[in-house]
Design a protein around this motif. Sequence first.
Motif, PDB file in Angstrom:
ATOM      1  N   CYS A   1     -20.433  73.837  68.383  1.00 25.69           N
ATOM      2  CA  CYS A   1     -19.013  74.103  68.147  1.00 25.69           C
ATOM      3  C   CYS A   1     -18.225  73.098  68.976  1.00 25.69           C
ATOM      4  O   CYS A   1     -18.492  72.912  70.167  1.00 25.69           O
ATOM      5  N   VAL A   2     -17.261  72.430  68.342  1.00 27.63           N
ATOM      6  CA  VAL A   2     -16.412  71.465  69.052  1.00 27.63           C
ATOM      7  C   VAL A   2     -14.987  71.986  69.230  1.00 27.63           C
ATOM      8  O   VAL A   2     -14.151  71.291  69.783  1.00 27.63           O
ATOM      9  N   GLY A   3     -14.710  73.197  68.754  1.00 30.68           N
ATOM     10  CA  GLY A   3     -13.344  73.722  68.806  1.00 30.68           C
ATOM     11  C   GLY A   3     -12.521  73.039  67.737  1.00 30.68           C
ATOM     12  O   GLY A   3     -12.871  73.072  66.566  1.00 30.68           O
TER      13      GLY A   3
ATOM     14  N   HIS B   1     -12.988  71.024  72.565  1.00 32.94           N
ATOM     15  CA  HIS B   1     -13.472  71.539  73.848  1.00 32.94           C
ATOM     16  C   HIS B   1     -14.864  70.943  74.078  1.00 32.94           C
ATOM     17  O   HIS B   1     -15.393  70.245  73.205  1.00 32.94           O
ATOM     18  N   PRO B   2     -15.476  71.166  75.239  1.00 29.86           N
ATOM     19  CA  PRO B   2     -16.844  70.669  75.425  1.00 29.86           C
ATOM     20  C   PRO B   2     -17.718  71.121  74.253  1.00 29.86           C
ATOM     21  O   PRO B   2     -17.640  72.280  73.827  1.00 29.86           O
ATOM     22  N   HIS B   3     -18.505  70.223  73.733  1.00 26.47           N
ATOM     23  CA  HIS B   3     -19.324  70.529  72.563  1.00 26.47           C
ATOM     24  C   HIS B   3     -20.432  71.492  72.977  1.00 26.47           C
ATOM     25  O   HIS B   3     -21.330  71.138  73.735  1.00 26.47           O
TER      26      HIS B   3
ATOM     27  N   GLU C   1     -24.662  86.672  64.069  1.00 28.86           N
ATOM     28  CA  GLU C   1     -23.351  86.146  64.442  1.00 28.86           C
ATOM     29  C   GLU C   1     -23.332  85.739  65.904  1.00 28.86           C
ATOM     30  O   GLU C   1     -24.148  86.200  66.709  1.00 28.86           O
ATOM     31  N   LYS C   2     -22.374  84.855  66.227  1.00 32.38           N
ATOM     32  CA  LYS C   2     -22.263  84.336  67.594  1.00 32.38           C
ATOM     33  C   LYS C   2     -20.810  83.930  67.830  1.00 32.38           C
ATOM     34  O   LYS C   2     -20.185  83.321  66.964  1.00 32.38           O
ATOM     35  N   VAL C   3     -20.286  84.239  69.008  1.00 29.01           N
ATOM     36  CA  VAL C   3     -18.931  83.862  69.388  1.00 29.01           C
ATOM     37  C   VAL C   3     -19.002  82.660  70.310  1.00 29.01           C
ATOM     38  O   VAL C   3     -19.764  82.652  71.285  1.00 29.01           O
ATOM     39  N   CYS C   4     -18.195  81.626  70.029  1.00 32.01           N
ATOM     40  CA  CYS C   4     -18.122  80.471  70.921  1.00 32.01           C
ATOM     41  C   CYS C   4     -17.422  80.893  72.208  1.00 32.01           C
ATOM     42  O   CYS C   4     -16.315  81.440  72.161  1.00 32.01           O
ATOM     43  N   PRO C   5     -18.028  80.634  73.374  1.00 34.14           N
ATOM     44  CA  PRO C   5     -17.404  81.041  74.634  1.00 34.14           C
ATOM     45  C   PRO C   5     -16.156  80.242  74.998  1.00 34.14           C
ATOM     46  O   PRO C   5     -15.385  80.672  75.851  1.00 34.14           O
ATOM     47  N   TYR C   6     -15.931  79.094  74.360  1.00 34.65           N
ATOM     48  CA  TYR C   6     -14.741  78.291  74.656  1.00 34.65           C
ATOM     49  C   TYR C   6     -13.559  78.655  73.783  1.00 34.65           C
ATOM     50  O   TYR C   6     -12.453  78.845  74.276  1.00 34.65           O
ATOM     51  N   CYS C   7     -13.758  78.731  72.467  1.00 35.26           N
ATOM     52  CA  CYS C   7     -12.617  78.921  71.561  1.00 35.26           C
ATOM     53  C   CYS C   7     -12.585  80.292  70.901  1.00 35.26           C
ATOM     54  O   CYS C   7     -11.656  80.602  70.161  1.00 35.26           O
ATOM     55  N   SER C   8     -13.588  81.116  71.156  1.00 31.28           N
ATOM     56  CA  SER C   8     -13.685  82.475  70.626  1.00 31.28           C
ATOM     57  C   SER C   8     -13.822  82.560  69.111  1.00 31.28           C
ATOM     58  O   SER C   8     -13.591  83.610  68.525  1.00 31.28           O
TER      59      SER C   8
END
Length: 81
Positions: free
Chosen positions: A27-29, A36-38, A48-55
């Motif tokens: 995820c790159v946001g 955000h940091p890749h 399913e999975k939530v990105c910790p940077y962009c949610s």
Amino acid sequence: MAGHKVPYFQNDAGHATIEIGVKEFMCVGANPPFDHPHEYLDMGAETEKVCPYCSTLYKFNPALDASQTVPAGCSWNSQAA
């Protein structure tokens, strides 16, 4: 940069959920320069999975291939400099 083996996804439009056809991805946001940091994410046995940077919530959809997303247009390919 060489081509990716793990697909990359972006969320410029701010979707709450993106369906993807893989369980391991980056995820790159938003698109650079607003990325955000890749972040490498692995769903493992989950769907399913939530990105910790962009949610962004990513959901696995086995009907999609590695470059398809729902909504469409959330795949990201780096551009060589």
